[in-house]
Motif scaffolding. Structure first.
Motif, PDB file in Angstrom:
ATOM      1  N   HIS A 104      35.212 -19.765  16.523  1.00  0.00           N
ATOM      2  CA  HIS A 104      36.232 -18.588  17.251  1.00  0.00           C
ATOM      3  C   HIS A 104      37.186 -19.922  17.977  1.00  0.00           C
ATOM      4  N   HIS A 125      29.770 -16.935  16.931  1.00  0.00           N
ATOM      5  CA  HIS A 125      31.046 -16.970  16.935  1.00  0.00           C
ATOM      6  C   HIS A 125      31.142 -16.278  18.291  1.00  0.00           C
ATOM      7  N   ASN A 140      35.208 -12.036  14.790  1.00  0.00           N
ATOM      8  CA  ASN A 140      35.947 -10.835  15.087  1.00  0.00           C
ATOM      9  C   ASN A 140      36.869 -10.485  14.051  1.00  0.00           C
ATOM     10  N   ASP A 160      34.913 -15.787  11.058  1.00  0.00           N
ATOM     11  CA  ASP A 160      36.226 -15.626  10.544  1.00  0.00           C
ATOM     12  C   ASP A 160      36.492 -16.450   9.266  1.00  0.00           C
TER      13      ASP A 160
HETATM   14 MN   LIG Z   1      37.301 -15.404  15.812  1.00  0.00          MN
END
Ligand SMILES: [Mn+2]
Length: 419
Positions: free
Chosen positions: A195, A163, A94, A59
């Motif tokens: 995360h 992550h 993600n 991220d």
């Molecule tokens: Mn994340």
């Protein structure tokens, strides 16, 4: 031999900040650049600490870039590290999964993006360090990625980058879930996780060292307090020290102000001013965005909740902030005071007493409370529209209790007025 490295994650570069309330337009630009400035601070820190490398555990970006400038700006920051001989290891999370963002990006030579197909290992023979990691190909990775990581390389300081939504963090998107026990089986020295944005005061495990760094910059009221990254020192193959360094340029604080039962308007003004000034001071000159929550059973309750006067009370809180500093602003004012009735009503045999007891029973019965959620929510939104936080639609237990308290208060106050 000893070396240092930086563990950062969840930078969410160019993510818009939410819930800024009324803010000076001139200030807005600076505020909206907060995620970039926080990353510049990470880079400055790595240079100052003469770090051997920087780990970015997913991220780095908030999602697809609005335009190429986000990528170009980030690459320029990596080049600053390159001129100091500092390497970067990056895995996708993600938010910046390969399916979401440009699948391949031309990074400068000092940047290694680890594969999203399988766990990859980079050996740094000069440091006797091995870095293992695997990025996200898609955002919704539901398998345990850690299970597929290789065993530690003997004779090396082994670092795993991941992550993950580690077991125990159930409120978060359950991506690449794993457990401390699985991480332990790999025999690594340090697990650099990403995360979870929350900053924990202590690591999740000491040996191996397992920690989330938290995000580098809070982006809304649910990401409060100091944000930053971890600086780890390795000496003769052993982890010697890990410390947190703040990198944020702006801080979110929720200030709970319990209104004393007999306080008058002027005393409350002073209390609000003190709380705001203290919060701003504790943020060491950073831009501060505060949510003020007034609670407590008090004489001022009726006035604070009078629909005709509520707006002016909220205005007073904003004025108090503006008078302290133009780098202090109010995200929201939540008025959650109660009338002074308390236990007396609860024990009584009349309708008021019965309602109070019913509410108390509900409070201890989360299942029934959850079943009533739609009714409570709509009641809450109808009756306190001025305060309802429509951007926050999550039905957490905390919010259910808040809705119940508001419904109880409204009904009781209404009945009292009628009797
Ligand atoms: Mn994340």
């Amino acid at each position: 031999m000893s070396f240092r490295f930086i563990h950062a994650a969840d930078l969410h570069i160019d993510s818009p900040l939410q819930g800024l309330g009324r803010i000076d337009p001139a200030m807005m630009q600076r505020v909206q650049l907060a995620t970039r400035t926080a990353f510049e601070n990470v880079v400055d820190l790595a240079i100052r600490e003469e770090a051997a490398f920087v780990l970015i555990a997913g991220d780095l970006f908030d999602g697809q870039w609005q335009d190429m400038r986000t990528g170009q700006w980030t690459i320029a920051q990596f080049r600053r590290l390159e001129t100091h001989g500092i390497r970067v290891f990056y895995i996708r999370g993600n938010h910046d999964a390969e399916s979401k963002l440009q699948k391949s990006i031309r990074w400068p030579d000092n940047v290694s993006e680890l594969s999203a197909k399988k766990a990859e290992t980079v050996k740094l023979d000069d440091l006797k360090a091995a870095i293992h990691g695997r990025g996200f190909a898609r955002p919704d990775v539901l398998e345990d990625l850690a299970a597929g990581y290789p065993a530690a390389l003997p004779g090396y300081f082994n670092v795993g980058m991941l992550h993950t939504s580690l077991q125990g963090y159930d409120e978060h998107d359950p991506y690449a879930p794993t457990t401390i026990d699985t991480l332990r089986t790999k025999g690594y020295d340090y697990w650099a996780l990403g995360h979870i944005h929350l900053r924990e005061a202590a690591p999740l495990c000491e040996d191996p060292y397992v920690a989330y760094s938290g995000n580098t910059q809070g982006r809304h009221i649910r990401e409060q307090g100091a944000k930053g990254c971890l600086v780890a020192t390795v000496s003769d193959g052993h982890l010697e020290e890990v410390r947190f360094e703040p990198t944020d340029v702006l801080r979110w604080n929720e200030l709970e102000i319990v209104v004393p039962s007999t306080a008058d308007a002027q005393q409350l003004d002073e209390q609000i001013r003190d709380a705001l000034a203290t919060a701003h001071e504790q943020n060491d000159g950073r831009f501060t965005i505060a949510r003020v929550r007034l609670s407590g059973s008090c004489e001022l309750h009726a006035e604070l909740n009078d629909p005709l006067k509520q707006g002016s009370w909220i205005g007073r809180v904003r004025d108090a902030a503006a008078a302290i500093s133009d780098e202090l602003c109010i995200e929201k004012v939540k008025i959650r005071t109660t009338a002074q009735r308390g236990p007396r009503t609860r024990g009584e045999a009349d309708l008021l007493g019965e309602l109070s007891r019913e509410a108390e029973l509900l409070r201890q019965d989360p299942e029934t409370l959850a079943a009533l959620s739609p009714e409570l929510k709509s009641l809450f939104e109808k009756l306190s529209a001025a305060q309802a936080d429509l951007s926050d639609q999550r039905e957490t237990n905390e919010r259910l209790e808040e809705w119940l308290a508001a419904a109880e208060e409204i009904v009781l106050t209404g009945l009292e007025g009628a009797s």
